[in-house]
Structure formats: structure tokens, C-alpha cells
Design a protein around this motif. Structure first.
Motif, PDB file in Angstrom:
ATOM      1  N   ARG A   1      22.770 -59.527  37.218  1.00 31.74           N
ATOM      2  CA  ARG A   1      23.700 -58.582  36.596  1.00 31.74           C
ATOM      3  C   ARG A   1      23.051 -57.201  36.474  1.00 31.74           C
ATOM      4  N   SER A   2      22.902 -56.684  35.252  1.00 32.85           N
ATOM      5  CA  SER A   2      22.368 -55.327  35.080  1.00 32.85           C
ATOM      6  C   SER A   2      20.846 -55.287  35.070  1.00 32.85           C
ATOM      7  N   TRP A   3      20.193 -56.448  35.143  1.00 35.70           N
ATOM      8  CA  TRP A   3      18.729 -56.497  35.090  1.00 35.70           C
ATOM      9  C   TRP A   3      18.160 -56.562  36.510  1.00 35.70           C
ATOM     10  N   ARG A   4      17.639 -55.424  36.958  1.00 33.05           N
ATOM     11  CA  ARG A   4      16.964 -55.425  38.260  1.00 33.05           C
ATOM     12  C   ARG A   4      15.649 -56.183  38.153  1.00 33.05           C
ATOM     13  N   GLU A   5      14.993 -56.032  36.998  1.00 32.89           N
ATOM     14  CA  GLU A   5      13.701 -56.703  36.795  1.00 32.89           C
ATOM     15  C   GLU A   5      13.464 -56.860  35.301  1.00 32.89           C
ATOM     16  N   LEU A   6      13.130 -58.074  34.894  1.00 32.94           N
ATOM     17  CA  LEU A   6      12.817 -58.351  33.492  1.00 32.94           C
ATOM     18  C   LEU A   6      11.783 -59.445  33.418  1.00 32.94           C
ATOM     19  N   ASP A   7      10.735 -59.222  32.665  1.00 33.74           N
ATOM     20  CA  ASP A   7       9.701 -60.225  32.430  1.00 33.74           C
ATOM     21  C   ASP A   7       9.411 -60.259  30.935  1.00 33.74           C
ATOM     22  N   LEU A   8       9.715 -61.376  30.306  1.00 35.93           N
ATOM     23  CA  LEU A   8       9.526 -61.509  28.874  1.00 35.93           C
ATOM     24  C   LEU A   8       8.744 -62.772  28.561  1.00 35.93           C
ATOM     25  N   GLU A   9       7.892 -62.666  27.551  1.00 34.77           N
ATOM     26  CA  GLU A   9       7.232 -63.834  26.985  1.00 34.77           C
ATOM     27  C   GLU A   9       7.769 -64.026  25.578  1.00 34.77           C
ATOM     28  N   PHE A  10       8.116 -65.269  25.262  1.00 33.54           N
ATOM     29  CA  PHE A  10       8.661 -65.598  23.949  1.00 33.54           C
ATOM     30  C   PHE A  10       7.728 -66.564  23.234  1.00 33.54           C
ATOM     31  N   ALA A  11       8.048 -66.810  21.971  1.00 37.25           N
ATOM     32  CA  ALA A  11       7.337 -67.808  21.182  1.00 37.25           C
ATOM     33  C   ALA A  11       8.369 -68.571  20.358  1.00 37.25           C
ATOM     34  N   ALA A  12       7.887 -69.543  19.617  1.00 33.46           N
ATOM     35  CA  ALA A  12       8.786 -70.323  18.762  1.00 33.46           C
ATOM     36  C   ALA A  12       9.072 -69.525  17.492  1.00 33.46           C
ATOM     37  N   GLU A  13       9.896 -68.495  17.651  1.00 30.57           N
ATOM     38  CA  GLU A  13      10.222 -67.590  16.551  1.00 30.57           C
ATOM     39  C   GLU A  13      11.508 -66.865  16.899  1.00 30.57           C
ATOM     40  N   PRO A  14      12.139 -66.205  15.945  1.00 33.47           N
ATOM     41  CA  PRO A  14      13.339 -65.429  16.254  1.00 33.47           C
ATOM     42  C   PRO A  14      13.010 -64.214  17.117  1.00 33.47           C
ATOM     43  N   ALA A  15      13.890 -63.918  18.062  1.00 34.85           N
ATOM     44  CA  ALA A  15      13.796 -62.701  18.869  1.00 34.85           C
ATOM     45  C   ALA A  15      15.176 -62.056  18.877  1.00 34.85           C
ATOM     46  N   ILE A  16      15.213 -60.757  18.610  1.00 36.70           N
ATOM     47  CA  ILE A  16      16.479 -60.044  18.448  1.00 36.70           C
ATOM     48  C   ILE A  16      16.555 -58.938  19.492  1.00 36.70           C
ATOM     49  N   LEU A  17      17.588 -58.966  20.313  1.00 33.47           N
ATOM     50  CA  LEU A  17      17.828 -57.919  21.297  1.00 33.47           C
ATOM     51  C   LEU A  17      18.858 -56.950  20.723  1.00 33.47           C
ATOM     52  N   VAL A  18      18.449 -55.703  20.558  1.00 35.62           N
ATOM     53  CA  VAL A  18      19.301 -54.697  19.944  1.00 35.62           C
ATOM     54  C   VAL A  18      19.619 -53.611  20.968  1.00 35.62           C
ATOM     55  N   GLY A  19      20.874 -53.281  21.104  1.00 39.11           N
ATOM     56  CA  GLY A  19      21.289 -52.232  22.032  1.00 39.11           C
ATOM     57  C   GLY A  19      22.795 -52.088  22.023  1.00 39.11           C
ATOM     58  N   ARG A  20      23.262 -50.948  22.487  1.00 37.96           N
ATOM     59  CA  ARG A  20      24.698 -50.696  22.487  1.00 37.96           C
ATOM     60  C   ARG A  20      25.424 -51.680  23.397  1.00 37.96           C
ATOM     61  N   ASN A  21      26.720 -51.837  23.134  1.00 40.98           N
ATOM     62  CA  ASN A  21      27.527 -52.722  23.960  1.00 40.98           C
ATOM     63  C   ASN A  21      27.523 -52.246  25.411  1.00 40.98           C
ATOM     64  N   GLY A  22      27.403 -53.198  26.328  1.00 36.78           N
ATOM     65  CA  GLY A  22      27.373 -52.859  27.740  1.00 36.78           C
ATOM     66  C   GLY A  22      25.996 -52.555  28.286  1.00 36.78           C
ATOM     67  N   PHE A  23      24.960 -52.692  27.439  1.00 30.23           N
ATOM     68  CA  PHE A  23      23.608 -52.373  27.882  1.00 30.23           C
ATOM     69  C   PHE A  23      22.874 -53.579  28.470  1.00 30.23           C
ATOM     70  N   GLY A  24      23.441 -54.772  28.412  1.00 30.20           N
ATOM     71  CA  GLY A  24      22.825 -55.912  29.089  1.00 30.20           C
ATOM     72  C   GLY A  24      22.221 -56.964  28.191  1.00 30.20           C
ATOM     73  N   LYS A  25      22.440 -56.865  26.873  1.00 29.60           N
ATOM     74  CA  LYS A  25      21.869 -57.868  25.967  1.00 29.60           C
ATOM     75  C   LYS A  25      22.414 -59.264  26.271  1.00 29.60           C
ATOM     76  N   THR A  26      23.737 -59.356  26.378  1.00 29.53           N
ATOM     77  CA  THR A  26      24.361 -60.662  26.610  1.00 29.53           C
ATOM     78  C   THR A  26      23.923 -61.257  27.933  1.00 29.53           C
ATOM     79  N   ASN A  27      23.606 -60.403  28.917  1.00 29.28           N
ATOM     80  CA  ASN A  27      23.184 -60.915  30.223  1.00 29.28           C
ATOM     81  C   ASN A  27      21.919 -61.756  30.126  1.00 29.28           C
TER      82      ASN A  27
END
Length: 404
Positions: free
Chosen positions: A12-38
């Protein structure tokens, strides 16, 4: 269970994304249409091998690309599995598990178990039967590859039988060998449709029975002063496929009911050129007291019912010994303060919680953790000095503390 790594390429809107997560809450904040839901959609796809928003996989591939890639590493009870999915704009998708190509894609079902709460959940109560059937089939993925295979086989037979029905009328009018061929072929498809349809129906009945008590309990907790809520599976062929004397109906009995219904409806199906019998016409009956929720539940009651359905699926996974990844896609902006508080309290014990929000103010007290700020960058063609593409980027990564 939690997602430790996620990599996206041309998704979708992500040409490239590399994320590392942990066993904890992570919150993606950004305006509508910026790709959070993707981002959440990619994890939903890794869970169910399909999108929760579109029926065609081609829509998941970024403009100008031939394929999209989702790679994730899932940590579960001390063991890690890495899964990679290539979504092709044209042609079959590819799946690998721990770098090994997987021929039968359904073999990776269960590597990641997740439950998503989204604004679209209101359709589970107010939408069409297809929305509720999709919910049931999503929960069925938790039963394993066999249940997923039955639904895939049913869908394949349904498409092929429907194509035959569209031409059957003309062939029967020609008579002779054409008519005999149509009838004999329909007999074969009827047998397969009834066989796979019986398995799909039995699986949906089993899921409805399992989810029902959790759903009723969750709704009572969310709306303690409302009427009791309940679930029932409504088969279009009639109540004959339901439980008999409190015991599940054998698959063979359901198959026989479907065969008889197909035989009775054949002339009508040929005349109309569509399949009129099978679980593709069934529904999940959500009731509030003695009334159907659709058409009678208020807006607040409908949201409570939708939340209760999702909470029930979390409890179902936990009963199976799995702590699923919980994803909340912009739902806090849709809920009143009481429902927000209930959802926050319920998800506080999740091993991994992934949340999206347009602005931090949409987050109720109690939702704190790692905050990823998402923006949209518009690339330009240097020669023409015109915008040619938009892509999502993570531009901030910090901790959202209790005192913010």
C-alpha cells in the motif's frame, strides 16, 4: 504471543518499513490517510491470508510495483517463526516459513494469531449477512488449516458451479447431449458443494457455540443495564442443520440436508443462473433480548455488541491457550467514555497491544507505551517539479509516558 519484527516493501503506502517490536503496547499516531491502518492490515493479512478491507489482493500492492512483501517474525512461548508473504498484483501469491517455500499457503495459518478492533466492526451488527459470515470465517482460521481448506474448497466449487448455471439454461433448451452433459455435471458439482458446504456449516456452528457464551458475558459487562445478548447461526436451508437434542449435528446429516435442498432448488437455480443453496447464504443471528439487533439496537447498543464480538474472539483464543496480538484501529475515537474505559481495562493485560490514533488526544488514560509518529511524504519528479507518488514514513519513535 507477540510480533517481534515486521518488514514491509511496496505494501500500500509503505514503500519500505522495518520495525522491531516487543511484548508491550505500541501506538501509531498520524493523520487519517497517512498509512497507520496499513500496518495493522499487513499483520491481519499475515494472520488470515487476506485483507479485512478489500477482496482483491492487487489493491495491497503499491502503485508502480508488481508485488508487495510482508515479512514478520512471531515470538510465541519461547519459540520464534519467521513468515514471508509476497502478494503479486497478477498471479499467485508466494509464502515461505523460516525461508522455506510453502506450497499450501494455509499451512502458515496459526503462526500469528491476532484480533483486530476497527470502526468497520459496526457492520457486524448493522451490515449485511456477508459481513457476519466473514466474521465467522475469520474466527474459523483459529481452528487450523483444515477448516481454512474446507472454506477455500467450497468457494472454488461455488464459483465453478455458478459459472455452469449461467449457461445451463441455454444448454437444456438445446436438448440432446448438451442437456445430458449439463445434468450430469451439475450432479457432480452438487455432491461437492454439499460435501464442502457441510464442513463449512459445521465449522461455523461450532464457532458460534464456542463464541456465544463469551459474547453474552462480554456484552453484559459492557452494557450491564441492557437486555441480554445472544448468538445463533441461521442456515438458509432451515433449522435442520442446527443442534439435535443439544448435540452438534453430524456433518453427514448436514450434507444430506444440503443435497436435498439443491435437488429441490435446481429448476429455480437454472432459471435464475445463480446458486441459491449453501452456506454462502447463511447468517449469524445477533439478538438483543428477543429482538434481532439489526434494526432494533441503538447506536450505543450496536457498538457494545460489536465490541463484545471481538472481545469474545480474544477469549476464545485464550481458551485455546493462545494470547493473541490485539490491534485497535482508531476505535477510541468512535467510542464514548464508558466503552473506552472498558476496552482499556480489558486490553491492559494483552501481551502485545498495537493501537492507531489520529492524534494522541484520542487515546484515553491508561493507554501508554511506545509511540511511532507516522507521516506521509510526497515525492517529486525533479525534472518536471511535480508530485508523482506518496509514501508513508515513521518520523518519530518515543515513549508516551503517563504524565503526557
Amino acid at each position: 504471543m507477540f510480533v517481534r519484527e515486521l518488514a514491509l516493501r511496496d505494501f500500500r503506502s509503505w514503500r519500505e518499513l522495518d520495525l522491531e517490536f516487543a511484548a508491550e503496547p505500541a501506538i501509531l499516531v498520524g493523520r487519517n490517510g497517512f498509512g497507520k491502518t496499513n500496518v495493522l492490515e499487513a499483520l491481519y493479512f499475515a494472520t488470515n491470508l487476506r485483507s479485512h478491507r478489500v477482496s482483491s489482493d492487487a489493491a495491497l500492492v503499491a502503485d508502480g510495483a508488481d508485488s508487495a512483501r510482508i515479512a514478520t517474525t512471531v515470538h510465541n512461548d519461547g519459540r520464534e517463526l519467521s513468515m514471508e508473504l509476497t502478494v503479486n498484483r497478477v498471479g499467485a501469491n508466494r509464502v515461505s516459513l523460516n525461508t522455506r517455500p510453502v506450497k499450501r499457503h494455509r499451512e502458515v495459518i496459526g503462526v500469528l494469531r491476532s484480533v483486530m478492533f476497527a470502526p468497520e466492526d459496526l457492520l457486524l451488527v448493522r451490515g449485511e449477512p456477508n459481513d457476519r459470515r466473514r466474521f465467522l470465517d475469520e474466527v474459523i482460521t483459529g481452528l487450523g488449516p483444515g477448516a481454512v481448506a474446507a472454506k477455500a474448497d467450497y468457494d472454488r466449487v461455488l464459483r465453478q458451479r455458478a459459472a455452469l448455471l449461467k449457461t445451463a439454461g441455454a444448454a437444456l433448451r438445446r436438448g440432446g447431449d448438451h442437456a445430458e452433459s449439463v445434468i450430469s455435471t451439475l450432479d457432480v458439482w452438487d455432491a461437492q458443494l454439499a460435501g464442502f458446504g457441510a464442513q463449512v456449516t459445521a465449522n461455523r456452528l461450532a464457532v458460534t457455540r464456542a463464541v456465544g457464551p463469551h459474547f453474552a458475558q462480554a456484552y453484559a459487562a459492557i452494557a450491564p443495564h441492557s437486555r441480554p445478548a445472544s448468538l445463533a447461526y441461521r442456515a438458509a436451508v432451515g433449522p435442520e442443520v442446527a443442534e439435535a437434542d443439544g448435540a452438534p449435528r453430524p456433518v453427514a446429516d448436514i450434507e444430506q440436508v444440503l443435497l436435498e435442498a439443491l435437488a429441490a432448488a435446481r429448476d429455480k437455480e437454472i432459471d435464475r443462473g445463480v446458486c441459491l443453496v449453501g452456506p454462502h447464504r447463511d447468517d449469524l443471528d445477533i439478538r438483543l433480548g428477543d429482538q434481532p439487533a439489526k434494526g432494533y439496537a441503538s447506536h450505543g447498543e450496536s457498538w457494545s455488541l460489536a465490541l463484545a464480538l471481538r472481545l469474545a474472539t480474544v477469549e476464545l483464543a485464550r481458551a485455546d491457550g493462545v494470547e493473541p496480538v490485539i490491534m485497535l484501529d482508531d476505535v477510541f475515537a468512535e467510542l464514548d467514555s464508558r466503552r473506552r474505559e472498558h476496552l482499556v481495562g480489558y486490553t491492559a493485560g494483552a501481551e502485545q497491544l498495537l493501537v492507531t490514533a489520529a492524534v494522541p488526544e484520542d487515546l484515553p488514560p491508561g493507554v501508554r507505551g511506545r509511540r511511532l509518529t507516522v507521516e506521509m511524504k510526497q515525492d517529486e519528479d525533479d525534472a518536471a517539479d511535480t508530485a508523482v507518488s506518496r509514501r508513508s514514513l515513521v518520523v518519530g519513535d518515543d515513549k508516551l509516558d503517563d504524565d503526557e
